[in-house]
Scaffold this motif. Sequence first.
Motif, short mmCIF file in Angstrom:
data_model
loop_
_atom_site.label_atom_id
_atom_site.label_comp_id
_atom_site.label_asym_id
_atom_site.label_seq_id
_atom_site.Cartn_x
_atom_site.Cartn_y
_atom_site.Cartn_z
N HIS A 98 -3.50 -7.78 -8.26
CA HIS A 98 -3.05 -7.28 -6.96
C HIS A 98 -1.53 -7.42 -6.85
CE1 HIS A 98 -3.09 -6.06 -2.83
NE2 HIS A 98 -2.56 -7.21 -2.42
N PHE A 99 -1.01 -8.54 -7.31
CA PHE A 99 0.44 -8.73 -7.30
C PHE A 99 1.14 -7.63 -8.09
CE2 PHE A 99 4.28 -10.27 -9.42
CZ PHE A 99 5.05 -10.66 -8.33
N THR A 100 0.67 -7.38 -9.33
CA THR A 100 1.34 -6.38 -10.16
C THR A 100 1.17 -4.98 -9.58
OG1 THR A 100 -0.60 -6.27 -11.63
CG2 THR A 100 1.20 -7.73 -12.28
N ALA A 101 0.02 -4.70 -8.95
CA ALA A 101 -0.16 -3.39 -8.33
C ALA A 101 0.79 -3.20 -7.15
CB ALA A 101 -1.61 -3.22 -7.87
N VAL A 102 0.98 -4.24 -6.36
CA VAL A 102 1.92 -4.16 -5.23
C VAL A 102 3.35 -3.99 -5.75
CG1 VAL A 102 2.90 -5.40 -3.27
CG2 VAL A 102 0.43 -5.41 -3.64
N MET A 103 3.70 -4.73 -6.80
CA MET A 103 5.03 -4.58 -7.39
C MET A 103 5.23 -3.17 -7.95
SD MET A 103 6.94 -7.33 -7.10
CE MET A 103 6.40 -7.03 -5.41
N ALA A 104 4.17 -2.64 -8.57
CA ALA A 104 4.25 -1.28 -9.10
C ALA A 104 4.45 -0.27 -7.97
CB ALA A 104 2.98 -0.95 -9.88
N ARG A 130 9.99 -8.03 1.01
CA ARG A 130 9.81 -7.82 2.46
C ARG A 130 9.08 -6.52 2.75
NH1 ARG A 130 14.65 -8.17 7.01
NH2 ARG A 130 13.40 -7.51 8.80
N LYS A 131 9.48 -5.44 2.08
CA LYS A 131 8.85 -4.14 2.30
C LYS A 131 7.42 -4.12 1.80
CE LYS A 131 11.11 -0.77 3.44
NZ LYS A 131 11.35 -0.14 4.76
N ALA A 132 7.14 -4.98 0.79
CA ALA A 132 5.81 -4.98 0.18
C ALA A 132 4.84 -5.93 0.89
CB ALA A 132 5.93 -5.37 -1.29
N MET A 133 5.31 -6.71 1.84
CA MET A 133 4.48 -7.76 2.42
C MET A 133 3.16 -7.24 3.02
SD MET A 133 4.13 -10.94 2.54
CE MET A 133 5.72 -11.26 1.78
N PRO A 134 3.15 -6.12 3.75
CA PRO A 134 1.86 -5.64 4.26
C PRO A 134 0.84 -5.37 3.15
CG PRO A 134 3.66 -4.51 5.37
CD PRO A 134 4.27 -5.28 4.23
N HIS A 135 1.34 -4.90 2.01
CA HIS A 135 0.44 -4.63 0.88
C HIS A 135 -0.08 -5.94 0.29
CE1 HIS A 135 1.56 -0.40 1.01
NE2 HIS A 135 2.82 -0.78 1.05
N PHE A 136 0.77 -6.94 0.17
CA PHE A 136 0.31 -8.25 -0.29
C PHE A 136 -0.79 -8.79 0.62
CE2 PHE A 136 4.64 -8.89 -2.34
CZ PHE A 136 4.15 -8.92 -3.63
N ASN A 195 -13.08 -6.84 3.70
CA ASN A 195 -13.64 -5.71 2.96
C ASN A 195 -12.58 -5.01 2.10
OD1 ASN A 195 -16.33 -5.88 4.08
ND2 ASN A 195 -15.41 -5.18 6.01
N PHE A 196 -11.57 -5.76 1.72
CA PHE A 196 -10.48 -5.21 0.90
C PHE A 196 -11.01 -4.58 -0.38
CE2 PHE A 196 -7.94 -6.05 -2.90
CZ PHE A 196 -6.79 -5.33 -2.63
N HIS A 197 -10.37 -3.50 -0.78
CA HIS A 197 -10.54 -2.95 -2.14
C HIS A 197 -9.19 -2.40 -2.57
CE1 HIS A 197 -11.61 -0.32 -5.49
NE2 HIS A 197 -12.65 -1.13 -5.65
N PRO A 198 -8.79 -2.57 -3.84
CA PRO A 198 -7.47 -2.11 -4.27
C PRO A 198 -7.18 -0.64 -3.98
CG PRO A 198 -8.40 -3.55 -5.93
CD PRO A 198 -9.48 -3.33 -4.91
N TRP A 199 -8.20 0.22 -4.05
CA TRP A 199 -7.95 1.63 -3.83
C TRP A 199 -8.04 2.05 -2.36
CZ3 TRP A 199 -5.07 4.40 -6.63
CH2 TRP A 199 -5.03 4.23 -8.01
N ASP A 200 -8.14 1.07 -1.45
CA ASP A 200 -7.97 1.41 -0.04
C ASP A 200 -6.56 1.97 0.17
OD1 ASP A 200 -10.51 0.52 0.56
OD2 ASP A 200 -9.85 -1.47 1.17
#
Length: 301
Positions: free
Chosen positions: A135-141, A244-250, A257-262
């Motif tokens: 999840h971290f690497t996907a958010v960074m990507a 900071r900009k990525a925080m909502p995604h983190f 009910n999280f899923h990465p492809w939400d």
Amino acid sequence: RRMSTAFDHSQMDIKPRNEDFQINADMPREWLNDDAAVTYWFNAMSVVFPEGERLFMDSVRAYKDQIDDPKLLEQVRGFVAQEAIHGREHEVYNEVLEEQGLNAAKLERLTKIIMGYARKQPKIAQLAGTVAAEHFTAVMAHALLSRPEIMDDAHPTYRAIWTWHAIEELEHKAVAYDVYETVAGKGFGAYMRRVITFTLAMSMMNVRFTYNWSVMMRAAGHGIGLRNWGKLFGFLWGKTGFYRKAMPHFLSFYGRNFHPWDENDYHLATHALNAYRADADAGKTGAADASVGELAAIPAE
């Protein structure tokens, strides 16, 4: 196997792109806008990647016999192949950092000790750790590909490797999660394990990155005075900061009910690949093979 609310990711084809970026010590040490503070933050992550990728591959492969879905098994194979190539290219990257006097070999040895401790944990805990890291690497990507201007002034070869890595991290971002749901289920215990693991993993990873950054800054003679800390803080946490900009995604990871492809952000990978190919056609990527291959097929929403 649960499908995300965004689209049916379960039919994606995940294929590796066997790139050879030929990073070498003649390339600039401060490769991002001649800014050591920001350059070395990316380097600090690279130092962790080879051992991390190996752990991720092993933690997912450990459950292959419990996966009945043939498409998910195929995606696991694609995930492992992509991560293996990521690890290989970042090993070369880190060897160059060592040649440039940045103490990368020492930092990799320390990383290996930490990963050795992680490998002593139960297999399900290792898989939960992989889910957290993915999840971290996907958010960074997502952060990198949604703001390509960050790499505008980067050396083209380094821009290429980070773009390629980000594309594939987005592509396979749900594989470890889907394996985890398959073997651990979707109950409260599985949820608590993944969010607690994520909280711990994010803390430990960022402490590791900060330590790596400080070692490299000192080794290069830049020091870690207030000016350099300020540069790093501004890049990560300023008004348009990377974190900071990525925080909502983190934070979305904490959803029950999280899923990465939400977060259907595959268009970022498509756009990035087109830009990468344009660079390759112009001879600007620095990669030996100018093609990154095709993106995975995505079913219509």
